[in-house]
Each structure stands twice: as C-alpha cells, then as structure tokens.
Design a protein around this motif. Structure first.
Motif, short mmCIF file in Angstrom:
data_model
loop_
_atom_site.label_atom_id
_atom_site.label_comp_id
_atom_site.label_asym_id
_atom_site.label_seq_id
_atom_site.Cartn_x
_atom_site.Cartn_y
_atom_site.Cartn_z
N UNK A 51 50.63 53.31 -19.01
CA UNK A 51 52.09 53.25 -18.85
C UNK A 51 52.74 54.43 -19.56
N UNK A 52 52.25 54.74 -20.74
CA UNK A 52 52.79 55.88 -21.48
C UNK A 52 52.52 57.19 -20.73
N UNK A 53 51.32 57.33 -20.17
CA UNK A 53 50.99 58.53 -19.38
C UNK A 53 51.88 58.64 -18.15
N UNK A 54 52.10 57.52 -17.48
CA UNK A 54 52.95 57.51 -16.29
C UNK A 54 54.37 57.91 -16.65
N UNK A 55 54.89 57.38 -17.73
CA UNK A 55 56.25 57.71 -18.15
C UNK A 55 56.35 59.18 -18.56
N UNK A 56 55.35 59.68 -19.26
CA UNK A 56 55.35 61.10 -19.65
C UNK A 56 55.39 61.98 -18.41
N UNK A 58 56.45 61.15 -15.46
CA UNK A 58 57.74 60.95 -14.81
C UNK A 58 58.80 61.81 -15.46
N UNK A 59 58.80 61.85 -16.80
CA UNK A 59 59.75 62.71 -17.52
C UNK A 59 59.52 64.16 -17.14
N UNK A 60 58.26 64.60 -17.14
CA UNK A 60 57.94 65.99 -16.79
C UNK A 60 58.38 66.32 -15.38
N UNK A 61 58.12 65.42 -14.45
CA UNK A 61 58.48 65.64 -13.05
C UNK A 61 60.00 65.78 -12.89
N UNK A 62 60.74 64.87 -13.51
CA UNK A 62 62.19 64.92 -13.42
C UNK A 62 62.75 66.16 -14.11
N UNK A 63 62.22 66.48 -15.28
CA UNK A 63 62.68 67.66 -16.02
C UNK A 63 62.38 68.94 -15.25
N UNK A 64 61.20 69.02 -14.67
CA UNK A 64 60.84 70.21 -13.89
C UNK A 64 61.76 70.38 -12.69
N UNK A 65 62.14 69.28 -12.07
CA UNK A 65 63.06 69.35 -10.95
C UNK A 65 64.44 69.84 -11.36
N UNK A 66 64.86 69.46 -12.54
CA UNK A 66 66.18 69.85 -13.04
C UNK A 66 66.17 71.29 -13.54
N UNK A 67 65.09 71.68 -14.22
CA UNK A 67 65.03 73.01 -14.84
C UNK A 67 64.28 74.04 -14.02
N UNK A 68 63.92 73.72 -12.78
CA UNK A 68 63.14 74.63 -11.95
C UNK A 68 63.74 76.03 -12.00
N UNK A 108 67.51 61.81 -25.67
CA UNK A 108 67.04 63.15 -25.34
C UNK A 108 66.91 64.00 -26.60
N UNK A 109 67.80 63.80 -27.57
CA UNK A 109 67.73 64.53 -28.83
C UNK A 109 66.72 63.91 -29.80
N UNK A 110 66.64 62.59 -29.79
CA UNK A 110 65.72 61.90 -30.70
C UNK A 110 64.26 62.02 -30.27
N UNK A 111 64.03 62.16 -28.97
CA UNK A 111 62.69 62.26 -28.39
C UNK A 111 62.67 63.50 -27.49
N UNK A 112 62.64 64.71 -28.09
CA UNK A 112 62.92 65.95 -27.35
C UNK A 112 61.76 66.57 -26.56
N UNK A 113 60.67 65.84 -26.35
CA UNK A 113 59.58 66.37 -25.53
C UNK A 113 59.15 65.29 -24.53
N UNK A 114 58.48 65.68 -23.45
CA UNK A 114 57.99 64.67 -22.51
C UNK A 114 57.07 63.63 -23.16
N UNK A 115 56.23 64.04 -24.10
CA UNK A 115 55.34 63.09 -24.78
C UNK A 115 56.16 62.07 -25.56
N UNK A 116 57.13 62.54 -26.33
CA UNK A 116 57.92 61.65 -27.16
C UNK A 116 58.82 60.74 -26.32
N UNK A 117 59.49 61.31 -25.32
CA UNK A 117 60.38 60.51 -24.49
C UNK A 117 59.55 59.54 -23.62
#
Length: 136
Positions: A51-56, A58-68, A108-117
């Motif tokens: 579950x943690x891997x899936x969420x990580x 998911x965060x990366x995928x969404x972030x990459x789409x926003x910051x492409x 987003x500030x408290x957990x500022x990386x895909x791993x943490x979030x």
C-alpha cells in the motif's frame, strides 16, 4: 505487483492531443488520470508495505504530470522541483480525488517527498478504511 502496475501505467496518450484552447484537453486528461477505482482495488488487496509503495508511485505519477517534464524520483523534494502553491493545491486535490482521503495542504510541506507523502497517505488511507471511524 500486477495491480500496482495496472494502477500506475495509465495510457496518457488518450488525452495528449491538442484540442482548441487546451481546456478540453485538461478536463479530459484529468478525468482519465483521476479514476480512483483501480487504485482502490489495488489498495484493498495490498499489504501495508505494498500500500505504501502504491501510494508513493501514485504521488510520483501525479507530481510528474503536474511538473512535466521534470523527472521525479522517490526522494525528490516537491519545492526544489518547482512545486508552487498553485501546483501544490492541484497535487493535493488530485490525490484526494484518487484516494478519497482528506489531505491538508500543509501535508505537502510536512511530507515533502514522494516517499514521505506516500507513507503518510498509506497510513491515512488505512485509518479511514479501517472501519473504526478514525480519520487522518
């Protein structure tokens, strides 16, 4: 994990063609990318670690789409990669839509990386879906 791969290997080509002023393209892309049904199915059968891997991812995928076209790895700091207050709001909104978990913008500030979030989201998702009425 097959469910994990299926969740994060969207076919983004469905919404990448230019469409007039671009607003229709954004709406179509958002609807395609933000279907949380597959994510919920994967999370339902996942172990806590999966579950943690899936969420990580998911965060990366969404972030990459926003910051492409910025490349996002597990330890990429959101702010150092160009996330602004507006894009942080978009990331938070997208993740809430996908996970059905209420995410405060400050996360987003408290957990500022895909791993943490991703870790935070996995715990929040488990709490919300545990049936004991706990919230994140």
């Amino acid at each position: 994990m097959n469910a994990h791969t299926k969740v994060n290997n969207h076919t983004p080509g469905d919404a990448t063609e230019a469409q007039g002023d671009g607003s229709a393209m954004q709406t179509e892309k958002s609807e395609t990318a933000l279907d949380g049904a597959a994510l919920h199915q994967a999370l339902a059968i996942a172990t806590a670690e999966e579950r943690e891997d899936i969420m990580r991812e998911t965060v990366r995928t969404q972030l990459a789409g926003i910051l492409a076209p910025t490349v996002v790895d597990d330890e990429s700091n959101f702010l150092e990669n160009g996330l602004t207050s507006l894009t942080a709001l978009e990331l938070t909104r997208n993740l809430m839509t996908l996970t059905d978990v209420e995410i405060p913008l400050v996360a987003i500030l408290e957990y500022p990386t895909p791993v943490q979030l991703g870790h935070y989201l996995a715990e929040a998702y488990a709490a919300v879906n545990s049936g004991d009425g706990a919230t994140a």
